[in-house]
Scaffold this active site. Structure first.
Site, PDB file in Angstrom:
ATOM      1  N   PHE A 136       0.887  -1.164   0.000  1.00 35.53           N
ATOM      2  CA  PHE A 136       0.000   0.000   0.000  1.00 35.53           C
ATOM      3  C   PHE A 136       0.927   1.216   0.000  1.00 35.53           C
ATOM      4  O   PHE A 136       1.871   1.279   0.790  1.00 35.53           O
ATOM      5  CB  PHE A 136      -0.877  -0.043   1.268  1.00 35.53           C
ATOM      6  N   ASP A 205       2.836  -4.900   8.520  1.00 33.96           N
ATOM      7  CA  ASP A 205       1.634  -4.080   8.451  1.00 33.96           C
ATOM      8  C   ASP A 205       0.439  -5.026   8.337  1.00 33.96           C
ATOM      9  O   ASP A 205       0.326  -5.784   7.367  1.00 33.96           O
ATOM     10  CB  ASP A 205       1.723  -3.147   7.227  1.00 33.96           C
ATOM     11  N   TYR A 230      -9.976   0.655  11.218  1.00 30.14           N
ATOM     12  CA  TYR A 230     -11.248   0.994  10.567  1.00 30.14           C
ATOM     13  C   TYR A 230     -11.639   0.015   9.474  1.00 30.14           C
ATOM     14  O   TYR A 230     -12.656   0.180   8.841  1.00 30.14           O
ATOM     15  CB  TYR A 230     -11.220   2.434  10.028  1.00 30.14           C
ATOM     16  N   LYS A 231     -10.822  -1.006   9.231  1.00 30.45           N
ATOM     17  CA  LYS A 231     -11.166  -2.006   8.219  1.00 30.45           C
ATOM     18  C   LYS A 231     -11.884  -3.164   8.920  1.00 30.45           C
ATOM     19  O   LYS A 231     -13.017  -2.996   9.354  1.00 30.45           O
ATOM     20  CB  LYS A 231      -9.911  -2.424   7.460  1.00 30.45           C
ATOM     21  N   ARG A 379     -12.582  -4.996  -6.310  1.00 28.33           N
ATOM     22  CA  ARG A 379     -12.180  -5.580  -5.037  1.00 28.33           C
ATOM     23  C   ARG A 379     -13.414  -5.849  -4.181  1.00 28.33           C
ATOM     24  O   ARG A 379     -14.256  -4.967  -3.990  1.00 28.33           O
ATOM     25  CB  ARG A 379     -11.272  -4.568  -4.336  1.00 28.33           C
TER      26      ARG A 379
HETATM   27  C1  PLP Z   1      -5.345   0.909   4.801  1.00 27.42           C
HETATM   28  C2  PLP Z   1      -3.869   0.818   4.833  1.00 27.42           C
HETATM   29  C3  PLP Z   1      -3.085   1.865   5.350  1.00 27.42           C
HETATM   30  C4  PLP Z   1      -3.740   3.146   5.774  1.00 27.42           C
HETATM   31  O1  PLP Z   1      -2.897   4.028   6.409  1.00 27.42           O
HETATM   32  P1  PLP Z   1      -3.502   5.322   7.111  1.00 27.42           P
HETATM   33  O2  PLP Z   1      -2.367   5.973   7.736  1.00 27.42           O
HETATM   34  O3  PLP Z   1      -4.563   4.843   8.053  1.00 27.42           O
HETATM   35  O4  PLP Z   1      -4.157   6.159   6.060  1.00 27.42           O
HETATM   36  C5  PLP Z   1      -1.717   1.664   5.454  1.00 27.42           C
HETATM   37  N1  PLP Z   1      -1.143   0.514   5.048  1.00 27.42           N
HETATM   38  C6  PLP Z   1      -1.869  -0.498   4.527  1.00 27.42           C
HETATM   39  C7  PLP Z   1      -1.200  -1.757   4.104  1.00 27.42           C
HETATM   40  C8  PLP Z   1      -3.249  -0.364   4.386  1.00 27.42           C
HETATM   41  O5  PLP Z   1      -3.958  -1.343   3.850  1.00 27.42           O
END
Ligand code: PLP
Length: 407
Positions: A136, A205, A230-231, A379
């Protein structure tokens, strides 16, 4: 079409009837839509609005400043960290909640490099940080800056390439547990062991795995981990992230953001920084109490729910979705990017198709909510707490009808 609509509808009904988690859907606020976007923003747990109203009206409105003690505001980051801990296989005292995932990636990567540096002999030669090339994006951006600040070179490699890329030059490795685009689950135990074999530190992560499958942080000796809430943890938009620092590393965890909340005596107002022991060392500034306590209430939906049962249902849901898609969608219209083996699959299915952006817009107007990821990916995330097999069958059918109508 290998199976007819009526056969799969029947099968969905049987699977739903046998599903021991199906009643959990009542713990959420949902409507008739098929919500397959819980891997982006989890649905609202039904108890959260009342809990947030209490925080606002009573704790803030009436108790005001007293709430830092009396309502447990001050200790919320560690308390809620301990509530997340069993979901990711961590014993208490190692997780602190706060800041965003992006900020926690920064803390973790810099801290990992500092640990490698401190390891002494050989530590100085550890001039590389490996980062998941398929990550990401935010993790990659932050890792690049962390590398620049710590005088290391950033080497993007795919998770499969990590074992060969590791060497006595590696300081730290930042990896995503589940690929946000394809839904591929990476081998956390194996890669962590390989990273340790090379004398480096592993930062994972967990954004797309926590709450969807067992992670086993302690069991697999992970050094540092971060994740959002939040997921699959349903904490609400922008709810605070978390940072895991393995217990034996905590005394050496040297935060690049040593704010007053991680001071051993925060109200001593000393000009000199002295870090507190334990998970609290990962804190920075004043916690975002409203979001944090919404998250705490949201985590109540996990009461009595094992992550193993959630994983079993998640795999059954993604299997059934792929089965329905194969039956309903004419061959060649979509291609699954999600691995078939269960050991390599997270809790989502990613389908590549032409015109994916338009297709997803249409699906959403038909009440099937997934998302589109540039340039050609549909997705679909499957949250076992509130998605059923009937939802899955309907989503595949609407997808087939949509592809036909747009053809
Ligand atoms: C959703 C997600 C993020 C989000 O990061 P934020 O700082 O909350 O915006 C980071 N890394 C991964 C792998 C994600 O899927």
């Amino acid at each position: 079409m290998s199976e007819s609509t009526s056969e799969l509808t029947l099968q969905a009904g049987e699977l739903d009837a046998a599903d021991e988690l199906s009643k959990l859907r009542e713990r959420f606020v949902l409507d008739d839509a098929v919500y397959l976007d819980g891997n982006s923003l989890g649905a609202l747990p039904a108890n959260v609005p009342g809990a947030v109203a209490d925080v606002v009206h009573r704790q803030w409105g009436e108790l005001r400043i007293r709430s830092w003690d009396e309502s447990g505001w001050w200790t919320a980051p560690e308390r809620i960290g301990d509530r997340i801990a069993p979901l990711v296989g961590a014993a208490p005292g190692q997780i602190v909640v706060g800041d965003s995932t992006s900020v926690n990636v920064f803390k973790a990567v810099v801290a990992a490099v500092r640990l490698a540096e401190e390891d002494g002999e050989g530590g100085e030669g550890r001039d590389e940080i490996l980062v998941d090339a398929t990550t990401f994006p935010t993790d990659g951006y932050i890792a690049e800056s962390a590398a620049r600040m710590t005088g290391r070179t950033l080497r993007p490699v795919t998770p499969a390439e990590v074992p060969d890329a590791l060497s006595s030059r590696t300081a730290a490795v930042l990896l995503n547990h589940v690929d946000y685009r394809t839904g591929r689950l990476h081998d956390l135990p194996g890669l962590t062991a390989a990273i340790h074999e090379a004398g480096a530190y592993a930062v994972w992560d967990l954004c797309h795995s926590a709450g969807a499958l067992p992670v086993g942080l302690d069991a697999h000796g992970v050094d540092l981990a971060v994740g959002c809430t939040y997921k699959y943890l349903n904490g609400g938009p922008g709810s605070p992230a978390y940072l895991y620092v393995r217990r034996d590393l905590q005394p050496r965890f040297d935060s690049p953001l040593p704010g007053w909340n991680s001071h051993v005596e925060p109200f001593g107002m000393s000009p000199a920084y002295e870090p507190v022991a334990g998970a609290r060392r990962g804190r920075v500034g004043t916690p975002d109490i409203l979001s944090m306590l919404a998250l705490e209430a949201a985590l109540e939906v996990w009461d009595g729910v094992s992550i193993e049962s959630v994983r079993a249902k998640s795999l059954a849901l993604t299997d059934f979705f792929l089965q329905c898609v194969t039956s309903y969608v004419p061959e060649g219209c979509v291609e699954s990017l999600t691995p078939t083996p269960h050991t390599e699959r997270g809790s989502q299915v990613a389908l590549r198709c032409d015109n994916a952006g338009e297709v997803m817009k249409h699906l959403i107007t038909e009440g099937v909510i997934g998302d589109f990821r540039h340039p050609d990916v549909l997705r679909f995330g499957f949250t076992p707490l509130y998605v059923g097999f009937g939802d899955v069958e309907r989503a595949a059918l609407v997808l087939a009808q949509t592809l036909e109508s747009l053809d």
